[in-house]
Scaffold this active site. Structure first.
Site, PDB file in Angstrom:
ATOM      1  N   GLU A  52     106.296 -77.196  84.615  1.00 21.02           N
ATOM      2  CA  GLU A  52     105.969 -78.618  84.792  1.00 21.02           C
ATOM      3  C   GLU A  52     104.791 -78.721  85.740  1.00 21.02           C
ATOM      4  OE1 GLU A  52     109.062 -81.347  85.918  1.00 21.02           O
ATOM      5  OE2 GLU A  52     110.537 -80.467  84.556  1.00 21.02           O
ATOM      6  N   ASN A  68     117.622 -76.689  85.254  1.00 23.19           N
ATOM      7  CA  ASN A  68     116.337 -77.229  85.674  1.00 23.19           C
ATOM      8  C   ASN A  68     116.441 -77.818  87.071  1.00 23.19           C
ATOM      9  OD1 ASN A  68     113.487 -78.317  85.084  1.00 23.19           O
ATOM     10  ND2 ASN A  68     114.602 -80.156  85.713  1.00 23.19           N
ATOM     11  N   GLU A  69     115.616 -77.316  87.964  1.00 22.81           N
ATOM     12  CA  GLU A  69     115.406 -77.863  89.305  1.00 22.81           C
ATOM     13  C   GLU A  69     116.667 -78.013  90.151  1.00 22.81           C
ATOM     14  OE1 GLU A  69     111.198 -80.220  88.964  1.00 22.81           O
ATOM     15  OE2 GLU A  69     113.015 -81.437  89.092  1.00 22.81           O
TER      16      GLU A  69
END
EC number: 3.2.1.31
Length: 603
Positions: free
Chosen positions: A504, A412-413
């Protein structure tokens, strides 16, 4: 790794409840061999549960280092002659385990299970002492990463680069279970569905130390197909498919036999297919549109400790609001959650705990301790990559048979702009495909890695984007944010021609704060902001999903950007709805289930 179940040949003894608990403030427990006797200066603690919030003590809440758990356990007399296994569903982030004075296992990684055969160290009809040393420290070679620093008072402090509180402890169930000495050790099932959905096949592969036979039974326990051997394929005519919204499950009953013993393991199987075709995500050959959330395992007092009441209530809220999916942000969730998803037809994007590979978010760095380069020997290096690969292996080994899991997210990210990003992620993407060729893979993209600066998104099947225009940038300016968001999504669509899921999108919102002027932080702003994003999603054909950040408010580390945690939840931390919950419920329940809304929302 098979989840323990009770069968005619297997028994389980849960060890959840109250354990003795001690902090190891001086880091002397290993040297002093604390496992050899009862813990000194201990207090009672509930398992499962994070240790941080169970006591009225700020030092415990923010403690970094070793803690110890211990309890006496009686081994049932009827277990004599059986193989006895000790299992921990999750210990965050590192655990070492002793049975009496014998070390039996250790495990790094806070969200996947580990177990050991303890038969040689226990006696049926007698008690044993189980001791666990748990460590919650993170560094650049752990998943997730972090840094331990020492403050001016000589106290250790854990910093980390992800935006959720570093809860730790024994977070999920502990158990002893038995098998015969001839047993089924692992099962892998892959299902295939014909284009017309009138025929399916079920491939099986079994690891066992006996002769193997299998029976596929429907939900009424009627035998549909049978087979022999450690691998093969079963044919199913007119299968009842596992579908989003309808979690129909077959049972693959696997038997391993020797001359003197047999073991029976029933594995629930959902027959379904998953594929990516152009800009579409297909389940059972039909385009699927994701609605739902990024979530956290997070609750008052329990922290990340698994709780059945919370699971039932959260899924009731998801059903009410019209959510058909979620992502296990940002770590593998409890197996009970995936069982629920299997049973109820909830679609899951399953994610590793690789979050925080970023120097640009401003999270977790004290003055002077920020590495110069992210992908370097001093930060994310070859050792990190091996830990990351192990996390992927353990995730897939645990969750490979869940029909609800339709895609793996390996991180994630991460910052994917710098030199070294592609060299780091390309081998991990390749390894994930080899471990499971049947599911699409993704890596969730951070906001500032756009279509022009990102270096890795072509390695994956689906583009997952986290975007906050109108919050972190273009703050309060929804008109400009709408234009910038649509421009970026169209650029990605033109570059990759892949399905896009917005994994998101959300804004911090204080429950009860209202504004005539739709000011930031108000419930009105959250609603207007979501409406704007939805207009854009409906206009961009490649967008195949929307998962709001976040399902509920959650705890974070202290900081000037967080007042009592992250407030982006559609529900408060105690699961009360904000105004946006009703907006989402109207949108999502107004859709044809699993289908994208008609394009509209002209500017």
């Amino acid at each position: 790794m098979l989840r323990p179940v009770e069968t005619p040949t297997r028994e389980i003894k849960k060890l959840d409840g109250l354990w003795a608990f001690s902090l190891d403030r001086e880091n002397c427990g290993i040297d002093q061999r604390w496992w050899e006797s009862a813990l000194q200066e201990s207090r009672a603690i509930a398992v499962p549960g994070s240790f941080n919030d169970q006591f009225a003590d700020a030092d415990i809440r923010n403690y970094a280092g070793n803690v110890w758990y211990q309890r006496e356990v009686f081994i049932p007399k009827g277990w004599a002659g059986q193989r006895i296994v000790l299992r921990f569903d999750a210990v965050t982030h590192y655990g070492k385990v002793w049975v009496n004075n014998q070390e039996v296992m250790e495990h790094q990684g806070g969200y996947t299970p580990f177990e050991a055969d303890v038969t040689p160290y226990v006696i049926a009809g007698k008690s044993v002492r189980i001791t666990v040393c748990v460590n919650n420290e993170l560094n650049w070679q752990t998943i997730p990463p972090g840094m331990v620093i020492t403050d001016e008072n000589g106290k250790k402090k854990q910093s980390y680069f992800h935006d959720f509180f570093n809860y730790a402890g024994i977070h999920r169930s502990v158990m002893l279970y038995t098998t015969p000495n001839t047993w089924v050790d692992d099962i892998t099932v892959v299902t295939h569905v014909a284009q017309d959905c009138n025929h399916a096949s079920v491939d099986w592969q079994v690891v066992a130390n006996g002769d193997v036979s299998v029976e596929l039974r429907d939900a009424d326990q009627q035998v549909v197909a049978t087979g022999q051997g450690t691998s093969g394929t079963l044919q199913v005519v007119n299968p009842h498919l596992w579908q989003p919204g309808e979690g129909y499950l077959y049972e693959l009953c696997v038997t391993a036999k020797s001359q003197t013993e047999c073991d029976i393991y029933p594995l629930r199987v959902g027959i379904r297919s998953v594929a990516v075709k152009g800009e579409q995500f297909l389940i059972n050959h039909k385009p699927f549109y994701f609605t739902g959330f990024g979530r956290h395992e997070d609750a008052d007092l329990r922290g990340k400790g698994f709780d059945n009441v919370l699971m039932v209530h959260d899924h009731a809220l998801m059903d009410w609001i019209g959510a058909n999916s979620y992502r296990t942000s940002h770590y593998p969730y409890a197996e009970e959650m995936l069982d629920w998803a299997d049973e109820h037809g909830i679609v899951v994007i399953d994610e590793t705990a690789a979050v925080g590979f970023n120097l640009s978010l401003g999270i977790g760095f004290e003055a002077g301790n920020k590495p110069k380069e992210l992908y370097s020997e001093e930060a994310v290096n070859g050792e990190t990559q091996q830990a990351h690969l192990q996390a992927i292996k353990e995730l897939i080994a645990r969750d490979k048979n869940h029909p609800s899991v339709v895609m793996w997210s390996i991180a994630n990210e991460p910052d994917t702009r710098p030199q070294g990003a592609r060299e780091y992620f390309a081998p991990l993407a390749e390894a994930t495909r080899k471990l499971d060729p049947t599911r699409p893979i993704t890596c969730v993209n951070v906001m500032f890695c756009d279509a022009h600066t990102d270096t890795i998104s072509d390695l994956f099947d689906v583009l997952c984007l986290n975007r906050y225009y109108g919050w972190y940038v273009q703050s309060g300016d929804l008109e400009t944010a709408e234009k910038v968001l649509e421009k970026e999504l169209l650029a990605w669509q033109e570059k990759l021609h892949q399905p896009i899921i917005i994994t998101e999108y959300g804004v911090d919102t204080l429950a009860g704060l209202h504004s005539m002027y739709t000011d930031m932080w108000s419930e009105e702003y959250q609603c207007a902001w979501l409406d704007m994003y939805h207009r854009v999603f409906d206009r961009v054909s490649a967008v195949v999903g929307e998962q709001v950040w976040n399902f509920a408010d959650f705890a974070t580390s202290q900081g000037i950007l967080r007042v009592g945690g992250n407030k982006k939840g559609i529900f408060t931390r105690d699961r009360k709805p904000k105004s946006a919950a009703f907006l989402l419920q109207k949108r999502w329940t107004g859709m044809n289930f699993g289908e994208k809304p008609q394009q509209g929302g002209k500017q």
